[in-house]
Design a protein around this motif. Structure first.
Motif, PDB file in Angstrom:
ATOM      1  N   PHE A  43       0.852  -1.184   0.000  1.00 51.89           N
ATOM      2  CA  PHE A  43       0.000   0.000   0.000  1.00 51.89           C
ATOM      3  C   PHE A  43       0.890   1.236   0.000  1.00 51.89           C
ATOM      4  CE2 PHE A  43      -2.645  -3.329   1.650  1.00 51.89           C
ATOM      5  CZ  PHE A  43      -3.924  -3.035   1.183  1.00 51.89           C
ATOM      6  N   MET A  44       0.603   2.167  -0.894  1.00 54.07           N
ATOM      7  CA  MET A  44       1.419   3.385  -0.977  1.00 54.07           C
ATOM      8  C   MET A  44       0.529   4.619  -0.994  1.00 54.07           C
ATOM      9  SD  MET A  44       4.515   4.365  -3.618  1.00 54.07           S
ATOM     10  CE  MET A  44       3.566   5.071  -4.962  1.00 54.07           C
ATOM     11  N   ARG A  45       0.855   5.545  -0.121  1.00 53.99           N
ATOM     12  CA  ARG A  45       0.189   6.854  -0.103  1.00 53.99           C
ATOM     13  C   ARG A  45       0.549   7.595  -1.384  1.00 53.99           C
ATOM     14  NH1 ARG A  45      -1.810  11.204  -0.476  1.00 53.99           N
ATOM     15  NH2 ARG A  45      -2.039  12.810   1.138  1.00 53.99           N
ATOM     16  N   ILE A  46      -0.462   8.086  -2.104  1.00 53.52           N
ATOM     17  CA  ILE A  46      -0.245   8.732  -3.391  1.00 53.52           C
ATOM     18  C   ILE A  46      -0.405  10.246  -3.250  1.00 53.52           C
ATOM     19  CG2 ILE A  46      -1.001   8.902  -5.788  1.00 53.52           C
ATOM     20  CD1 ILE A  46       0.204   6.201  -5.104  1.00 53.52           C
ATOM     21  N   GLU A  49      -9.072 -13.477   3.876  1.00 51.99           N
ATOM     22  CA  GLU A  49      -8.023 -13.652   4.869  1.00 51.99           C
ATOM     23  C   GLU A  49      -7.871 -15.143   5.137  1.00 51.99           C
ATOM     24  OE1 GLU A  49      -8.013  -9.554   7.486  1.00 51.99           O
ATOM     25  OE2 GLU A  49      -9.300 -11.195   8.168  1.00 51.99           O
ATOM     26  N   GLY A  50      -6.637 -15.624   4.976  1.00 54.60           N
ATOM     27  CA  GLY A  50      -6.393 -17.044   5.170  1.00 54.60           C
ATOM     28  C   GLY A  50      -5.749 -17.647   3.940  1.00 54.60           C
ATOM     29  N   ALA A  51      -5.483 -18.945   4.009  1.00 58.51           N
ATOM     30  CA  ALA A  51      -4.751 -19.607   2.931  1.00 58.51           C
ATOM     31  C   ALA A  51      -5.195 -21.056   2.801  1.00 58.51           C
ATOM     32  CB  ALA A  51      -3.248 -19.550   3.204  1.00 58.51           C
ATOM     33  N   PRO A  52      -5.112 -21.600   1.587  1.00 59.71           N
ATOM     34  CA  PRO A  52      -5.345 -23.039   1.430  1.00 59.71           C
ATOM     35  C   PRO A  52      -4.419 -23.824   2.352  1.00 59.71           C
ATOM     36  CG  PRO A  52      -5.246 -21.963  -0.712  1.00 59.71           C
ATOM     37  CD  PRO A  52      -4.812 -20.930   0.302  1.00 59.71           C
ATOM     38  N   THR A  93      -1.336 -16.629  -2.809  1.00 58.38           N
ATOM     39  CA  THR A  93      -1.420 -16.474  -1.361  1.00 58.38           C
ATOM     40  C   THR A  93      -0.164 -15.750  -0.908  1.00 58.38           C
ATOM     41  OG1 THR A  93      -2.774 -18.457  -1.038  1.00 58.38           O
ATOM     42  CG2 THR A  93      -1.501 -17.684   0.855  1.00 58.38           C
ATOM     43  N   TYR A  94      -0.320 -14.757  -0.035  1.00 54.73           N
ATOM     44  CA  TYR A  94       0.792 -13.868   0.286  1.00 54.73           C
ATOM     45  C   TYR A  94       0.538 -13.196   1.638  1.00 54.73           C
ATOM     46  CZ  TYR A  94      -2.823 -10.997  -1.855  1.00 54.73           C
ATOM     47  OH  TYR A  94      -4.041 -10.423  -2.166  1.00 54.73           O
ATOM     48  N   PRO A  95       1.596 -12.678   2.292  1.00 48.43           N
ATOM     49  CA  PRO A  95       1.418 -12.002   3.570  1.00 48.43           C
ATOM     50  C   PRO A  95       0.579 -10.730   3.441  1.00 48.43           C
ATOM     51  CG  PRO A  95       3.712 -12.602   3.227  1.00 48.43           C
ATOM     52  CD  PRO A  95       3.013 -12.818   1.927  1.00 48.43           C
ATOM     53  N   GLN A  96      -0.261 -10.506   4.404  1.00 52.31           N
ATOM     54  CA  GLN A  96      -1.096  -9.300   4.424  1.00 52.31           C
ATOM     55  C   GLN A  96      -0.231  -8.091   4.799  1.00 52.31           C
ATOM     56  OE1 GLN A  96      -3.995  -8.407   7.745  1.00 52.31           O
ATOM     57  NE2 GLN A  96      -5.454  -9.057   6.163  1.00 52.31           N
ATOM     58  N   ALA A  97      -0.261  -7.055   3.949  1.00 54.28           N
ATOM     59  CA  ALA A  97       0.554  -5.870   4.190  1.00 54.28           C
ATOM     60  C   ALA A  97      -0.137  -4.864   5.098  1.00 54.28           C
ATOM     61  CB  ALA A  97       0.922  -5.197   2.867  1.00 54.28           C
ATOM     62  N   ARG A  98      -1.454  -4.915   5.147  1.00 60.29           N
ATOM     63  CA  ARG A  98      -2.195  -3.973   5.983  1.00 60.29           C
ATOM     64  C   ARG A  98      -3.435  -4.685   6.514  1.00 60.29           C
ATOM     65  NH1 ARG A  98      -3.936   1.954   3.872  1.00 60.29           N
ATOM     66  NH2 ARG A  98      -1.690   2.239   4.180  1.00 60.29           N
ATOM     67  N   LYS A  99      -3.671  -4.560   7.803  1.00 61.42           N
ATOM     68  CA  LYS A  99      -4.830  -5.187   8.410  1.00 61.42           C
ATOM     69  C   LYS A  99      -6.092  -4.572   7.849  1.00 61.42           C
ATOM     70  CE  LYS A  99      -6.853  -6.425  12.874  1.00 61.42           C
ATOM     71  NZ  LYS A  99      -6.990  -7.847  12.469  1.00 61.42           N
TER      72      LYS A  99
END
Length: 297
Positions: free
Chosen positions: A102-105, A262-265, A289-295
């Protein structure tokens, strides 16, 4: 490469040569040097070699063909919604989502002269949409271009003193333009979500924290199919953070959906929910599937 404005070409050639010489460090992005996607690539990996590509398809192809290790692609914006065509390009690419960012624009109005009467503003349609109230209030007509930084280079190359560009602050320095105003986006929380694409799917560590899974699906053409398909996520306690529909093809006969959960196989609850989804669908395809960058929430 010749599609870039002249002012951007030398930078593009230099960056491309460096990236191609070391493809394992190359991260492809869409746009000219100084575009928001360029900045996002550096935030994702400060040690990478950013590889500028004229279109999203070019950035995806650079990864598919091995000229870049990853691509950083914008997928949605908090003010202007989904980035056009990205929901079609991701499934067609054959690449996997291995991360999000996530990037502030922050947008600036840039021009050749500090005191000229500005009549037009050129930029990517997403950027113009994020600044539409500002531009309308100033009586400036928006004009779509391939990306923000390339628009700044185009204005720098031209002779029209009434032309301006909406671009990141770094574009003023790169292309020798005056910064007329800083922070012209319509909301100071303006944020874009990017995804990181790779040829190989990620295998996140078990202790990687909250994981996200992105997928597309097409429900059977029967009454209440979507309602039934979603039931498995509710009964298994799976939080669906995004659900967006779009038409694929010209017939209007079937609607596809793009979803994040939210979650993964491998998690029994996620597996049960996906199994129930498949029962009610003609197609389900996991995109990564990947790590969540922001809750979320």
């Amino acid at each position: 490469m010749e599609s870039y404005p002249k002012s951007a070409l030398n930078l593009v050639r230099e960056m491309t040569a460096e990236a191609i010489a070391n493809p394992t460090r190359a991260v492809a992005f869409q746009g000219a040097p100084g575009a928001n996607s360029h900045l996002a690539a550096l935030e994702v990996d400060p040690d990478c070699l950013p590889l500028p590509c004229f279109s999203f398809e070019d950035a995806i192809d650079a990864v598919k063909e091995g000229r870049a290790d990853r691509a950083v692609i914008p997928i949605e914006n908090s003010l202007h919604g989904r980035v056009a065509d990205i929901h079609f390009l991701l499934p067609e690419s054959g690449l996997s989502i291995i991360g999000e960012h996530f990037m502030r624009i922050r947008h600036c109005l840039l021009a050749k002269s500090a005191d000229a009467k500005l009549t037009t503003a050129m930029s990517h349609p997403q950027a113009l949409g994020q600044c539409r109230h500002y531009l309308r209030a100033k009586g400036i007509t928006p004009s779509a271009y391939a990306d923000t930084a390339a628009a700044a280079a185009f204005v720098a190359d031209g002779d029209d003193l009434g032309a301006s560009a909406v671009a990141p602050p770094i574009a003023a320095e790169l292309y020798g333009l005056h910064m007329i105003e800083h922070g012209i986006e319509d909301d100071d929380r303006n944020t874009t979500r990017f995804v990181v694409l790779s040829r190989d799917a990620a295998v996140p560590a078990q202790d990687a924290g909250q994981l996200m899974t992105t997928f597309i699906f097409e429900v059977k053409n029967i009454p209440a199919a979507l309602y039934k398909a979603m039931g498995g996520f509710a009964t298994n306690g799976i939080n669906m953070t995004k659900l967006e529909s779009y038409q694929n093809g010209a017939s209007f006969s079937a609607t596809e959906f793009f979803a994040d959960i939210e979650g993964a196989p491998g998690d029994p609850a996620v597996d049960r929910a996906l199994d129930e989804l498949r029962f009610h669908c003609t197609k389900v395809r996991l995109l990564g599937t990947y790590p969540q960058a922001r809750k979320r929430g």
